[in-house]
Enzyme design. Structure first.
Site, short mmCIF file in Angstrom:
data_model
loop_
_atom_site.label_atom_id
_atom_site.label_comp_id
_atom_site.label_asym_id
_atom_site.label_seq_id
_atom_site.Cartn_x
_atom_site.Cartn_y
_atom_site.Cartn_z
N GLU A 239 22.32 57.66 37.18
CA GLU A 239 21.15 58.49 37.41
C GLU A 239 20.12 57.83 38.32
OE1 GLU A 239 18.88 59.26 33.78
OE2 GLU A 239 20.16 57.90 32.69
N HIS B 243 23.58 54.12 32.41
CA HIS B 243 23.91 53.45 31.15
C HIS B 243 25.30 53.82 30.66
CE1 HIS B 243 22.85 57.41 29.35
NE2 HIS B 243 21.97 57.42 30.36
N GLU C 237 21.74 63.23 37.94
CA GLU C 237 22.55 62.47 36.98
C GLU C 237 23.86 63.19 36.65
OE1 GLU C 237 20.86 62.02 33.02
OE2 GLU C 237 22.06 60.22 32.68
N ASP D 196 25.62 63.76 29.51
CA ASP D 196 24.21 63.56 29.87
C ASP D 196 24.10 63.86 31.36
OD1 ASP D 196 21.65 62.56 30.30
OD2 ASP D 196 22.16 60.46 29.83
N ASP E 232 16.59 67.25 32.35
CA ASP E 232 17.62 66.31 31.88
C ASP E 232 18.13 66.80 30.53
OD1 ASP E 232 19.12 64.06 31.09
OD2 ASP E 232 17.75 62.68 32.10
N HIS F 269 22.98 54.81 24.80
CA HIS F 269 22.77 53.67 25.70
C HIS F 269 23.54 52.48 25.16
CE1 HIS F 269 19.27 56.18 26.80
NE2 HIS F 269 19.56 55.75 28.01
MN MN Z 1 19.84 62.09 31.20
MN MN Z 2 21.03 59.21 31.11
#
Ligand code: MN
Ligand code: MN
Length: 296
Positions: free
Chosen positions: A190, A157, A281, A96, A85, A165
């Site tokens: 995700e 998020h 994700e 992200d 990640d 977030h």
């Molecule tokens: Mn992530």
């Molecule tokens: Mn994330």
């Protein structure tokens, strides 16, 4: 949102994807987790990006939240199911994204596919006016269609500038009363998939930290570190590894900051039924007509 901002979101997303794809090639039997992590983070920095959070490696039953420390000796092994990640930011605009690789075997390829398909389904549905509960429902249906469970307490998020977030959360299970997506929203979706209990938890230190508050503390070196953390990371998560370039003996100051409640660590999130976990994700932008995948 103006066109200049949109360009920066896209730029961050693109670099996050390139770093993720580069990192994927490094995850091999016997490779050092610390080396892989540092290579990925150097890749981002060489391309004039910054890390939005420490590169996460979550192996097998770990769902999320772990990064090597300076002293980590762990290596990858054949059969490991690895969630990688990676988060990149450019002037606070964040990309992200995450993927899962199974090293040298394909026992869990269906479970990996389930997370990828659940993500694709979510992206197909997402558009302005859609309630996030509808997305959760579709994610759950897709995952259950493969014979697995979604992890209920890990969610997507909203993302805002320097805020990983923000507000909205995107569930991986059916849920009522969630928020409604609107044009201009940037969200990370995700889905996590498991053959275990479908929940994560735990207390172990992940080596990932965040600044909780800035306040007066008596130690001069620790104070200096606190101010540097605030300046460099803007409230975003950071790694113990990163602090050694700021200060000799940063570990000692970090411990002081933790004890005085200035800094906290994120716990490692283990699958509570000891199941294997997979994850996919993307960061997407909701547009007037649908979505744009920023980390494509
Ligand atoms: Mn992530
Ligand atoms: Mn994330």
């Amino acid at each position: 949102m103006n066109s200049e901002e949109i360009l920066k979101w896209k730029e961050a997303g693109k670099l996050a994807r390139n770093a993720l794809n580069f990192g994927k090639t490094l995850i091999q039997n016997r490779a050092s987790m610390l080396d892989v992590t540092e290579s990925i983070e150097n890749f981002v920095i060489e391309k004039n990006g910054e890390l939005a959070f420490p590169t996460n490696l979550a192996v097998n039953n770990v769902g999320a939240h772990w990064t090597p420390s300076t002293k980590s000796k762990e290596i990858f092994h054949t059969g490991d199911v690895v969630k990688l990640d990676v988060g990149v930011h450019i002037e606070g605009y964040i990309g992200d994204n995450a993927l899962t690789v199974e090293i040298g075997s394909d026992k869990y390829s269906k479970m990996i596919e389930a997370s990828r398909e659940a993500l694709n389904t979510a992206i197909e549905i997402a558009s302005p006016g859609v309630n996030v509960g509808i997305i959760g429902q579709a994610v759950q249906d897709t995952i259950e269609g493969y014979g697995y469970r979604p992890i209920a307490n890990l969610t997507g998020h909203g993302i805002k500038r320097y805020n990983l977030h923000s507000g909205v959360s995107i569930p991986s299970i059916r849920e009522r009363g969630g928020s409604v997506l609107k044009s201009g929203d940037v969200v990370a979706i995700e889905p996590f998939v498991t053959d275990g209990a479908g929940r994560v938890g735990g207390k172990r230190n992940s080596n990932i930290y965040h600044l909780r508050q800035v306040r007066k503390i008596r130690d001069e070196k620790a104070t200096k570190l606190m101010m540097e953390i605030q300046d460099r990371y803007h409230g975003l998560p950071f790694a113990e590894r990163w602090l050694h370039s700021i200060q000799d003996d940063a570990t000692k100051s970090l411990q002081k900051l933790i004890r005085s409640g200035v800094v906290s660590y994120y716990p490692i999130l283990d699958e509570l039924g000891k199941g294997i976990v997979t994850q996919s994700e993307h960061t997407i932008m909701i547009t007037s007509s649908g979505v744009e995948v920023l980390t494509a």
